[in-house]
Design a protein around this motif. Structure first.
Motif, mmCIF file in Angstrom:
data_model
loop_
_atom_site.group_PDB
_atom_site.id
_atom_site.type_symbol
_atom_site.label_atom_id
_atom_site.label_comp_id
_atom_site.label_asym_id
_atom_site.label_seq_id
_atom_site.Cartn_x
_atom_site.Cartn_y
_atom_site.Cartn_z
ATOM 1 N N PRO A 196 60.726 72.145 -3.185
ATOM 2 C CA PRO A 196 61.945 71.981 -2.384
ATOM 3 C C PRO A 196 61.978 70.612 -1.714
ATOM 4 N N PRO A 197 63.171 70.157 -1.305
ATOM 5 C CA PRO A 197 63.264 68.861 -0.621
ATOM 6 C C PRO A 197 62.633 68.940 0.760
ATOM 7 N N ILE A 198 62.324 67.769 1.328
ATOM 8 C CA ILE A 198 61.796 67.758 2.688
ATOM 9 C C ILE A 198 62.894 68.202 3.646
ATOM 10 N N ARG A 199 62.474 68.663 4.815
ATOM 11 C CA ARG A 199 63.441 69.107 5.822
ATOM 12 C C ARG A 199 64.186 67.897 6.386
ATOM 13 N N PHE A 200 65.500 67.913 6.286
ATOM 14 C CA PHE A 200 66.313 66.798 6.775
ATOM 15 C C PHE A 200 66.627 66.983 8.252
ATOM 16 N N ARG A 201 66.394 65.927 9.039
ATOM 17 C CA ARG A 201 66.710 65.948 10.471
ATOM 18 C C ARG A 201 67.608 64.748 10.754
ATOM 19 N N LYS A 202 68.841 65.023 11.051
ATOM 20 C CA LYS A 202 69.867 63.987 11.187
ATOM 21 C C LYS A 202 69.498 62.922 12.217
ATOM 22 N N ASN A 203 68.845 63.328 13.302
ATOM 23 C CA ASN A 203 68.557 62.405 14.397
ATOM 24 C C ASN A 203 67.195 61.735 14.296
ATOM 25 N N VAL A 204 66.465 61.995 13.205
ATOM 26 C CA VAL A 204 65.135 61.405 13.044
ATOM 27 C C VAL A 204 65.110 60.579 11.756
ATOM 28 N N PRO A 205 65.081 59.244 11.852
ATOM 29 C CA PRO A 205 65.039 58.420 10.648
ATOM 30 C C PRO A 205 63.688 58.535 9.948
ATOM 31 N N THR A 206 63.657 58.169 8.690
ATOM 32 C CA THR A 206 62.403 58.150 7.936
ATOM 33 C C THR A 206 62.231 56.786 7.284
ATOM 34 N N ALA A 207 61.011 56.513 6.874
ATOM 35 C CA ALA A 207 60.702 55.256 6.191
ATOM 36 C C ALA A 207 59.681 55.540 5.092
ATOM 37 N N TRP A 208 59.568 54.597 4.158
ATOM 38 C CA TRP A 208 58.589 54.712 3.072
ATOM 39 C C TRP A 208 57.561 53.596 3.188
ATOM 40 N N LEU A 209 56.297 53.980 3.060
ATOM 41 C CA LEU A 209 55.192 53.037 3.018
ATOM 42 C C LEU A 209 54.565 53.045 1.635
ATOM 43 N N GLU A 210 53.997 51.903 1.250
ATOM 44 C CA GLU A 210 53.108 51.857 0.090
ATOM 45 C C GLU A 210 51.703 51.632 0.618
ATOM 46 N N MET A 211 50.799 52.556 0.309
ATOM 47 C CA MET A 211 49.432 52.494 0.814
ATOM 48 C C MET A 211 48.447 52.531 -0.348
ATOM 49 N N THR A 212 47.499 51.596 -0.351
ATOM 50 C CA THR A 212 46.469 51.542 -1.385
ATOM 51 C C THR A 212 45.109 51.743 -0.734
ATOM 52 N N LEU A 213 44.410 52.813 -1.153
ATOM 53 C CA LEU A 213 43.113 53.185 -0.598
ATOM 54 C C LEU A 213 42.031 53.046 -1.661
ATOM 55 N N THR A 214 40.794 52.890 -1.211
ATOM 56 C CA THR A 214 39.654 52.897 -2.123
ATOM 57 C C THR A 214 38.715 54.050 -1.809
#
Length: 201
Positions: free
Chosen positions: A120-138
C-alpha cells in the motif's frame, strides 16, 4: 555444481526468506522458484528494492561479512525536509543504540525519484511535507537507515535499495528477477575478492 546469481526487486511486505513465519506472509518463494539460492544480506519486510541471491556460499559469505564492506545505495523518503545540520550528522555518522555508524554518503534529492507506486502507499499527511534522500552505506546493521534518519529527527516513510555495489535495479519492476550478466558477475567477483582468493564461478 552450477552456481546461480539472481537480482530480485523485492516488493514491500515480502520477507527476505523462503520460509513463512505465518500462513499469510509473502516470502521469496512467492516469486522465485529456483532451489537452494539464498539472499546475500537482507531487506526488511517493509523495505523494497534490490536483493542479490546465490547458491555460491563463498560469495555469500564474502559479501555478507561486515569486514568486506561494499556500497549499498538507498532512496529514502523521510518526514519533513532535512536541514544542512541533519545531513551533516548523517554524513559524519550518528549513534544508534550503542553503536556509531560509519561515515555515509548522503544527498538531498532535488525531485522525487521515478519509482513504481508502493502497495500500500505511505500514509499521506497534508500538513507534513516529505523529502527524498540518497544514502550510500558500507555496512548493514539491523534497520540501520531507518534508525539513522530517526536519530536526526526525520523518520523514514519509504525505503528502496537501488544498488548493491555496481549492480542496480535498471528495468526490473517489483516482483521481477533476472540472472546476472557475465560482465556483472566479473565485476562482483573483482569487488568481493580484491586482493584475496579468486571465486570459482
Amino acid at each position: 555444481m552450477t552456481y546461480r546469481y539472481i537480482l530480485f526487486y523485492k516488493p514491500y511486505g515480502v520477507l527476505s526468506q523462503f520460509t513463512k513465519d505465518t500462513p499469510t506472509q509473502s516470502t521469496l518463494k512467492n516469486f522465485i522458484e529456483i532451489p537452494d539460492v539464498y539472499p546475500v544480506g537482507r531487506l526488511d519486510w517493509d523495505s523494497e528494492g534490490l536483493l542479490l541471491l546465490t547458491n555460491n556460499g563463498q560469495l555469500q559469505h564474502r559479501l555478507s561479512n561486515p569486514r568486506f564492506g561494499h556500497e549499498r545505495t538507498y532512496w529514502v523518503q523521510v518526514e519533513r525536509i532535512p536541514d544542512a545540520a541533519a545531513l551533516t550528522q548523517l554524513q559524519q555518522g550518528v549513534t544508534i543504540q550503542d553503536y556509531r555508524t560509519r561515515p555515509t554518503l548522503v544527498q538531498l534529492l532535488p525531485t522525487e525519484p521515478s519509482l513504481p507506486e508502493r502497495d500500500p502507499p505511505i500514509r499521506f499527511r497534508k500538513n507534513v511535507p516529505t523529502a527524498w534522500l540518497e544514502m550510500t552505506l558500507t555496512e548493514g546493521k539491523n534497520r540501520q537507515v531507518r534508525r539513522m534518519t530517526a536519530a536526526v529527527g526525520f523518520p523514514t516513510l519509504r525505503l528502496v535499495r537501488i544498488s548493491i555495489a555496481q549492480l542496480n535495479l535498471n528495468k526490473l519492476q517489483p516482483g521481477q528477477w533476472r540472472e546476472l550478466t557475465s560482465s556483472e558477475l566479473q565485476l562482483l567477483v573483482n569487488l568481493a575478492f580484491a586482493g584475496g582468493r579468486r571465486l570459482k564461478k
